[in-house]
Write an enzyme that holds these catalytic residues in place. Structure first.
Site, PDB file in Angstrom:
ATOM      1  N   HIS A 198       3.376  -3.876   6.494  1.00 44.42           N
ATOM      2  CA  HIS A 198       2.308  -2.898   6.331  1.00 44.42           C
ATOM      3  C   HIS A 198       2.360  -1.869   7.458  1.00 44.42           C
ATOM      4  CE1 HIS A 198      -0.466  -4.674   3.179  1.00 44.42           C
ATOM      5  NE2 HIS A 198       0.421  -5.647   3.338  1.00 44.42           N
ATOM      6  N   HIS A 235       0.875  -1.175   0.000  1.00 40.34           N
ATOM      7  CA  HIS A 235       0.000   0.000   0.000  1.00 40.34           C
ATOM      8  C   HIS A 235       0.908   1.220   0.000  1.00 40.34           C
ATOM      9  CE1 HIS A 235      -3.235  -2.705   1.968  1.00 40.34           C
ATOM     10  NE2 HIS A 235      -3.424  -2.621   0.665  1.00 40.34           N
ATOM     11  N   GLU A 268       2.201  -5.464  10.712  1.00 41.11           N
ATOM     12  CA  GLU A 268       1.784  -4.050  10.707  1.00 41.11           C
ATOM     13  C   GLU A 268       2.598  -3.352  11.783  1.00 41.11           C
ATOM     14  OE1 GLU A 268      -1.871  -2.786   9.705  1.00 41.11           O
ATOM     15  OE2 GLU A 268      -2.622  -4.659   8.863  1.00 41.11           O
ATOM     16  N   GLU A 320       1.630   3.330   3.099  1.00 43.18           N
ATOM     17  CA  GLU A 320       2.143   2.675   4.305  1.00 43.18           C
ATOM     18  C   GLU A 320       3.648   2.559   4.140  1.00 43.18           C
ATOM     19  OE1 GLU A 320      -0.172  -0.893   4.925  1.00 43.18           O
ATOM     20  OE2 GLU A 320      -2.055   0.227   4.767  1.00 43.18           O
TER      21      GLU A 320
END
Length: 430
Positions: A190, A83, A268, A86
C-alpha cells in the site's frame, strides 16, 4: 563479424529494460506477456479474474516449476495496487519481476530463491481504480475504490463483525485464488504511510484496543519475521498492529490469516500515495533488498507431510504448534503437506485427526538457516489402517464473526499466552 553479432545478441537481455514510469493496463500487459514468452521456463502468466470493467487481474508466477505446485516448495505472494491511487507497489512489483527473471542463473541468491520458492506477483488488484485517476495526489485521488465505488480492503469477510456488503469481482477473484494454492506468506503493498502492520485489523466490538492483544491467536510468527529494509518508523520500530493505528473491518490481511492459512502483512511504502515518476527509482533502490529478503522468510520454520501407517499422505489433518491454536485450524493440503513459520527453538507439534487422540511430536529448529528451506519433518502417524474418515476437500471455516461469543475473561485470553513474543529486527537502509 556474424560470430560477434551472435555473441552480442546472447549478451543482450531477452526483455527490454523496464523504464521508471507508470505503466497503464496496456503497457503492463505487454510487459508481462513479453516476460512470460521470453522466460517461459521459469514463469507462468495467468489472470485470476476480471475487474468490474473487464480488465484482467494478472498474476505472474516465478519459480523453477511455475506451472504447478511441487511438494516441499512453498507458495509466496505479493499483491499491490489494491487501492488504485496507491501506485508505488504496482511499479515495484513490475521491477521485481524484471529483476528476478533477468538474474536467474547470474545472481546466486536470486537463483536459489527461484529454485526453492514459487513466487506469485500481482501488480494490480484494482486496475479500474488506477486507470480512473485523473489528477494524481499524494493524499487522495478518485481511484482509491473500484469502479463500483467499493473500497476493496473493506470487502472481505470479517472475524469480528458481520459484513453484508456486496462482494466485488476483484475481491471474489482473490478469495477463489486463495483456495487454489497453499500460500504460506504474503504481503499487501500500500501507500500513504511508512509502516509494516500485522493482523488483526479489527477487534472485539466494545473492547478497548489493549484488550486486542490477548485474543487467543498465535500472532507470534508474524511479529517475528525478520524484516530487513526500508520501512521507516512512523510507529515504534516501524511495525505495529493495525488495530492500534486505525481499526479496519473486512480487510484482506485478516482474511488471508484466518481463512486462507496465509500469514500476510501490509507494507505501506510511501507517504505520498501517487508520487511523481522521477521518484520511482528512489523507491525501487530503497526497497529492492527488502522485497527479496521478505520472500526468503517463507523458508522459516518447519515443513513436511503427514502420512498414515501405510505411507499414504493425509489431507485436512490439523497441524499446529501446541498451545497456539488458530480459530480456523491450519490443515494439511491435498498432498498432506503442512508449513509452519517458526523461529529457531524447540516446539511440540500437535497433529489432530478426526476420531483419534492428538499426536504430539517434538521438533527442534536450529539457529543456522537451512539455506532456502525450512526444516523438513515428515510425520508418520501410528494409526492402524486407512484413515477413511478424513474428508477429501478442505472444509471451509464459518464466515460469520468468529469472536462474537468469546469470553472476555477466559484463561485463553490471559497475557501470559504471549510472553514468548520475541523482538522484531528491522534493518534500515540509509
Amino acid at each position: 563479424m556474424d560470430f560477434a553479432r551472435l555473441w552480442l545478441g546472447l549478451l543482450l537481455p531477452l526483455v527490454a529494460a523496464l523504464d521508471f514510469g507508470y505503466h497503464h493496463q496496456k503497457d503492463m500487459e505487454e510487459f508481462l506477456k513479453n516476460v512470460a514468452k521470453n522466460y517461459s521456463s521459469i514463469t507462468r502468466l495467468h489472470s485470476i479474474g476480471k475487474s468490474v470493467k473487464g480488465r484482467n487481474l494478472w498474476v505472474l508466477v516465478v519459480g523453477r516449476f511455475p506451472k504447478e505446485h511441487r511438494i516441499g516448495i512453498p507458495e509466496f505472494k505479493y499483491v499491490a495496487n489494491m487501492h488504485g491511487d496507491e501506485t508505488v507497489g504496482r511499479e515495484l512489483l513490475l521491477h521485481l519481476i524484471e529483476y528476478l527473471v533477468t538474474n536467474d542463473g547470474k545472481d546466486a541468491e536470486v537463483t536459489k530463491l527461484i529454485n526453492s520458492t514459487r513466487i506469485h506477483l500481482m501488480p494490480s488488484m484494482n486496475p479500474d481504480g488506477f486507470e480512473s485517476v485523473v489528477k494524481p495526489d499524494c493524499f487522495y485521488s478518485n481511484g482509491r475504490e473500484n469502479s463500483n465505488y467499493y473500497d476493496l480492503n473493506r470487502n472481505f469477510p470479517d472475524a469480528f463483525e458481520f459484513n453484508n456488503v456486496s462482494r466485488q469481482p476483484e475481491t471474489a477473484a482473490v478469495m477463489e485464488w486463495l483456495k487454489t494454492e497453499t500460500f504460506v506468506l504474503s504481503a499487501n503493498l500500500h501507500g500513504g504511510a511508512l509502516v509494516a502492520s500485522y493482523p488483526f485489523d479489527n477487534g472485539v466490538p466494545g473492547e478497548p484496543p489493549r484488550a486486542r492483544l490477548w485474543l487467543p491467536e498465535p500472532r507470534v510468527e508474524l511479529r517475528t519475521l525478520r524484516l530487513e529494509g526500508t520501512v521507516l518508523p512512523k510507529h515504534p520500530n516501524g511495525i505495529e498492529n493495525m488495530y492500534f493505528i486505525r481499526q479496519i473491518s473486512s480487510g484482506m490481511q485478516d482474511y488471508n490469516y484466518i481463512w486462507a492459512q496465509c500469514f500476510e502483512i501490509t507494507l505501506e511504502l510511501s507517504c505520498c500515495k501517487y508520487p511523481h515518476e522521477e521518484k520511482l527509482p528512489f523507491f525501487w533502490n530503497k526497497n529492492k533488498a527488502s522485497l527479496i529478503e521478505y520472500i526468503k522468510q517463507v523458508h522459516l520454520g518447519v515443513k513436511g507431510q503427514v502420512f498414515d501407517q501405510n505411507g499414504n499422505p493425509l489431507p485436512n489433518v490439523i497441524v499446529e504448534v501446541q498451545n497456539r491454536k488458530h480459530i480456523c485450524p491450519y490443515r494439511t493440503n491435498k498432498f498432506g503437506e503442512y508449513y509452519l513459520l517458526l523461529l529457531p527453538g524447540s516446539y511440540m507439534i500437535n497433529v489432530t485427526v478426526p476420531g483419534h487422540d492428538p499426536y504430539l511430536t517434538k521438533v527442534v529448529i536450529p539457529e543456522k538457516s537451512q539455506n532456502f528451506s525450512a526444516l523438513k519433518k515428515d510425520i508418520l502417524l501410528p494409526f492402524r489402517g486407512q484413515l477413511d474418515s478424513i474428508p477429501v476437500s478442505n472444509p471451509s471455516c464459518s464466515k460469520t464473526p468468529l469472536y462474537s461469543d468469546l469470553p472476555s475473561d477466559s484463561a485463553a485470553t490471559k497475557p501470559g499466552l504471549f510472553l514468548f513474543l520475541v523482538t522484531v529486527f528491522l534493518v534500515f537502509v540509509k
